[in-house]
Design a protein around this motif. Structure first.
Motif, PDB file in Angstrom:
ATOM      1  N   GLY A 160       0.686  -1.001   0.160  1.00  0.00           N
ATOM      2  CA  GLY A 160      -0.213  -0.515  -0.068  1.00  0.00           C
ATOM      3  C   GLY A 160       0.947   1.533   0.009  1.00  0.00           C
ATOM      4  N   GLY A 161       2.052   1.516  -0.237  1.00  0.00           N
ATOM      5  CA  GLY A 161       2.719   2.538  -0.202  1.00  0.00           C
ATOM      6  C   GLY A 161       3.800   2.657   0.600  1.00  0.00           C
ATOM      7  N   LEU A 162       3.307   1.561   2.003  1.00  0.00           N
ATOM      8  CA  LEU A 162       4.571   1.586   2.993  1.00  0.00           C
ATOM      9  C   LEU A 162       5.787   1.603   2.969  1.00  0.00           C
ATOM     10  N   ASN A 163       6.400   1.492   1.215  1.00  0.00           N
ATOM     11  CA  ASN A 163       7.982   1.162   1.003  1.00  0.00           C
ATOM     12  C   ASN A 163       7.832   1.600  -0.577  1.00  0.00           C
ATOM     13  N   ASP A 164       9.688   2.018  -0.492  1.00  0.00           N
ATOM     14  CA  ASP A 164       9.142   2.658  -2.662  1.00  0.00           C
ATOM     15  C   ASP A 164       8.831   1.437  -3.689  1.00  0.00           C
ATOM     16  N   HIS A 165       9.489   0.104  -3.212  1.00  0.00           N
ATOM     17  CA  HIS A 165       9.190  -1.332  -3.428  1.00  0.00           C
ATOM     18  C   HIS A 165       7.580  -1.666  -2.621  1.00  0.00           C
ATOM     19  N   ASN A 166       6.833  -1.851  -4.282  1.00  0.00           N
ATOM     20  CA  ASN A 166       5.675  -2.450  -4.159  1.00  0.00           C
ATOM     21  C   ASN A 166       4.324  -3.413  -5.558  1.00  0.00           C
ATOM     22  N   PRO A 167       5.613  -3.592  -5.558  1.00  0.00           N
ATOM     23  CA  PRO A 167       5.781  -4.503  -7.004  1.00  0.00           C
ATOM     24  C   PRO A 167       4.341  -5.440  -6.759  1.00  0.00           C
ATOM     25  N   GLY A 168       3.859  -6.469  -5.525  1.00  0.00           N
ATOM     26  CA  GLY A 168       2.545  -6.725  -5.220  1.00  0.00           C
ATOM     27  C   GLY A 168       2.783  -7.946  -5.969  1.00  0.00           C
ATOM     28  N   MET A 169       1.514  -8.728  -4.940  1.00  0.00           N
ATOM     29  CA  MET A 169       1.319 -10.373  -5.512  1.00  0.00           C
ATOM     30  C   MET A 169       0.059 -10.630  -6.339  1.00  0.00           C
ATOM     31  N   ASP A 170      -0.059 -11.687  -7.305  1.00  0.00           N
ATOM     32  CA  ASP A 170      -1.960 -11.799  -7.296  1.00  0.00           C
ATOM     33  C   ASP A 170      -1.752 -13.429  -7.677  1.00  0.00           C
TER      34      ASP A 170
END
Length: 180
Positions: A160-170
């Motif tokens: 949720g943008g807590l960190n600069d790296h946020n690619p997510g997993m689906d």
């Protein structure tokens, strides 16, 4: 982020509202299939089911809380990575149809929080041990007392943008649950 606070607020309100009807507990086991060779299993416990009738514009909205343990693997046999997560989610659902005049068909939506053991997984830096667990799915209830259900859902994990790296997993998820 506002949606998360809205749904958590509705969830907390429903626990103390006089217009709710609580029912039993349930357990669920899920199979998850993600990107590339990413697969997983979720074991879930749902300690609290209720129906919220206070919100007219939503109709008879159902709510359950779910605590889950997630086991994910990525890669080929004997060379795979493993990651674990624990999550807590309020999940809302609503019946939109009935199959064969007896079996409820429902949609569901939830946003919860999770703690993941490894921030580097499946070739990604997911940025944070803290992730949001989002879901959108369809549920079919069945059994003599409608005590069983099958669900198909899309799940997304993101910090949720807590960190600069946020690619997510689906993930695509198939779930079997039983009330007791």
């Amino acid at each position: 982020m506002r949606w998360l606070f809205l749904f958590l607020g509705i969830s907390v309100f429903s626990l103390s509202s006089p217009n709710v009807q609580a029912s039993g507990q349930s357990v669920a086991v899920d199979y998850l299939h993600g990107e590339s060779d990413l697969v997983g299993v979720r074991l879930a416990y749902r300690p609290y089911h209720t129906q919220v009738t206070t919100f007219e514009w939503l109709g008879e909205l159902d709510l359950y809380w779910e605590l889950s343990l997630n086991f994910w693997e990525f890669g080929q046999e004997n060379q795979h990575e493993t990651n674990y997560a624990i999550a807590l989610s309020p999940v809302f659902s609503n019946q939109f149809d009935t199959l064969y005049g007896k079996y409820p068909l429902k949609w569901e939506f939830g946003i919860g929080v999770s703690l993941i053991t490894d921030t580097r997984f499946a070739g990604k830096d997911i940025g944070s041990h803290y992730q949001f667990e989002d879901r959108l799915g369809l549920i079919l209830e069945f059994g003599e007392q409608l005590e069983e259900s099958l669900a198909v859902r899309y799940m997304h994990y993101s910090n949720g943008g807590l960190n600069d790296h946020n690619p997510g997993m689906d993930f695509l998820n198939v779930s079997y649950a039983r009330k007791f």
